[in-house]
Design an enzyme around this catalytic site. Sequence first.
Site, PDB file in Angstrom:
ATOM      1  N   TYR A  35     -10.453 -10.368   9.982  1.00  8.65           N
ATOM      2  CA  TYR A  35     -10.687 -10.889   8.643  1.00  8.65           C
ATOM      3  C   TYR A  35     -10.954 -12.392   8.741  1.00  8.65           C
ATOM      4  O   TYR A  35     -10.203 -13.126   9.380  1.00  8.65           O
ATOM      5  CB  TYR A  35      -9.478 -10.621   7.746  1.00  8.65           C
ATOM      6  N   HIS A  55      -0.870  -0.229   5.813  1.00 13.46           N
ATOM      7  CA  HIS A  55      -1.366   0.766   6.761  1.00 13.46           C
ATOM      8  C   HIS A  55      -0.401   1.935   6.972  1.00 13.46           C
ATOM      9  O   HIS A  55       0.009   2.236   8.092  1.00 13.46           O
ATOM     10  CB  HIS A  55      -1.700   0.105   8.096  1.00 13.46           C
ATOM     11  N   GLN A 109       0.811  -1.211   0.000  1.00 16.15           N
ATOM     12  CA  GLN A 109       0.000   0.000   0.000  1.00 16.15           C
ATOM     13  C   GLN A 109       0.848   1.266   0.000  1.00 16.15           C
ATOM     14  O   GLN A 109       0.313   2.375  -0.005  1.00 16.15           O
ATOM     15  CB  GLN A 109      -0.933  -0.002   1.217  1.00 16.15           C
ATOM     16  N   GLU A 116     -14.624   4.208  10.019  1.00 16.44           N
ATOM     17  CA  GLU A 116     -15.096   5.250  10.922  1.00 16.44           C
ATOM     18  C   GLU A 116     -14.852   6.652  10.384  1.00 16.44           C
ATOM     19  O   GLU A 116     -13.857   6.905   9.715  1.00 16.44           O
ATOM     20  CB  GLU A 116     -14.372   5.151  12.274  1.00 16.44           C
ATOM     21  N   TYR A 135      -9.207   7.358  20.243  1.00 17.86           N
ATOM     22  CA  TYR A 135     -10.315   6.898  19.410  1.00 17.86           C
ATOM     23  C   TYR A 135     -10.443   5.375  19.362  1.00 17.86           C
ATOM     24  O   TYR A 135     -11.188   4.844  18.535  1.00 17.86           O
ATOM     25  CB  TYR A 135     -10.214   7.559  18.037  1.00 17.86           C
TER      26      TYR A 135
END
Length: 380
Positions: A270, A156, A90, A249, A259
């Site tokens: 998963y 991530h 990513q 979110e 949070y």
Amino acid sequence: MTSTRPLASAPLGLLIFLVGALGAGTVFAQASRVTTEVVARGLQNPWALAFIGEGRMLVTERPGRMRLVGADGRLGPPLAGVPEVDAVGQGGLLDLITDRDFARNRTVHFCYSEAGTLGIGNSTAMASARLSADASALEDVKVVFSQKPKVGSRLHFGCRIVQAGDGSLFLALGDRYTRMADAQTLDTHHGKVVRVRADGSAHPDNPFVGRSGALPEIWSLGHRNPQAATLGPDGRLWVIEHGPQGGDEINRPEAGKNYGWPVITYGENYGGGTIGEGLTSKAGLEQPLHYWKPSIAPSGMAFVKSDRYGKDWQGSLLVGSLKFRYLARLVLDGGRVLREDKLLPDLGQRVRDVREGPDGLIYLLTDERDGQLLRLKPGG
């Protein structure tokens, strides 16, 4: 949150589901008609878009290129001066914004995955640079922030930038997947929103400045993998982050607040199974303003400020979906999401970025090997 149910008698592509405050029921309504036109094509996994005047735009491509898109839609060659990126998984060249004083200083801010020394590990970094007068190169490139610590992960990175009114920079950072527990600690930048001044120093008003064992750049914690960020009409920071299997979110991070990830989440592992104790709430941890279940893999968001799409659209929040390949319009009432309109159901492309242009129109980037820059046309 209740699940949606299909309404068989309604015309295909004109249905939307209404998602109220958490726990509210689901209602259906007719979506506004909008279409797209292609501004530019042939972009390889474009990630972010920034407007530089005279109808021109800069676009980042995840493999490590930044390109000029002319007012006529023509793609320029890759800009010189872009730092080397660790384009794995990513990672790559990711978010991009122009400085709020760009017309005077020609400064851009961008973030990317940065390899560690000797190629060991990687992390998210943010740099600032000056766009050359002919828009062919980045000059005076300075890395102003590097996420700590670097780890061996392809996942991530987070990497969304927002500039505050005082010129300081918020950067939303992922938990790096294998280090999700770090989102609850103050000695790493994993799973955090950080705030730095233009020179990269920690903002003096950050909540953990001076606390022993805490990194001073941290603004908020308990985030998973932020993929969208902007300032809302209220002047506050809004961030969207991916959940695991469910639990994407919307949050409005405030200084020093937690949070919740991975202690609380509306998602699951998963393949199924609870994360941690399977909690969705806990004292001292913030609830999301809104969440999606199942996940839509949201990416990119913009508030509609102009009246180009009619008065009803003003104040709406537009969000791209990577997973389901549509554009969502969230109708808001202050801090509540009243409903979600699913737009462009036949787009068939992963929506990576969403921006409102100086012309008041909405622009989208599609994250494909042959990605496109699209303009949203009112009416249709």
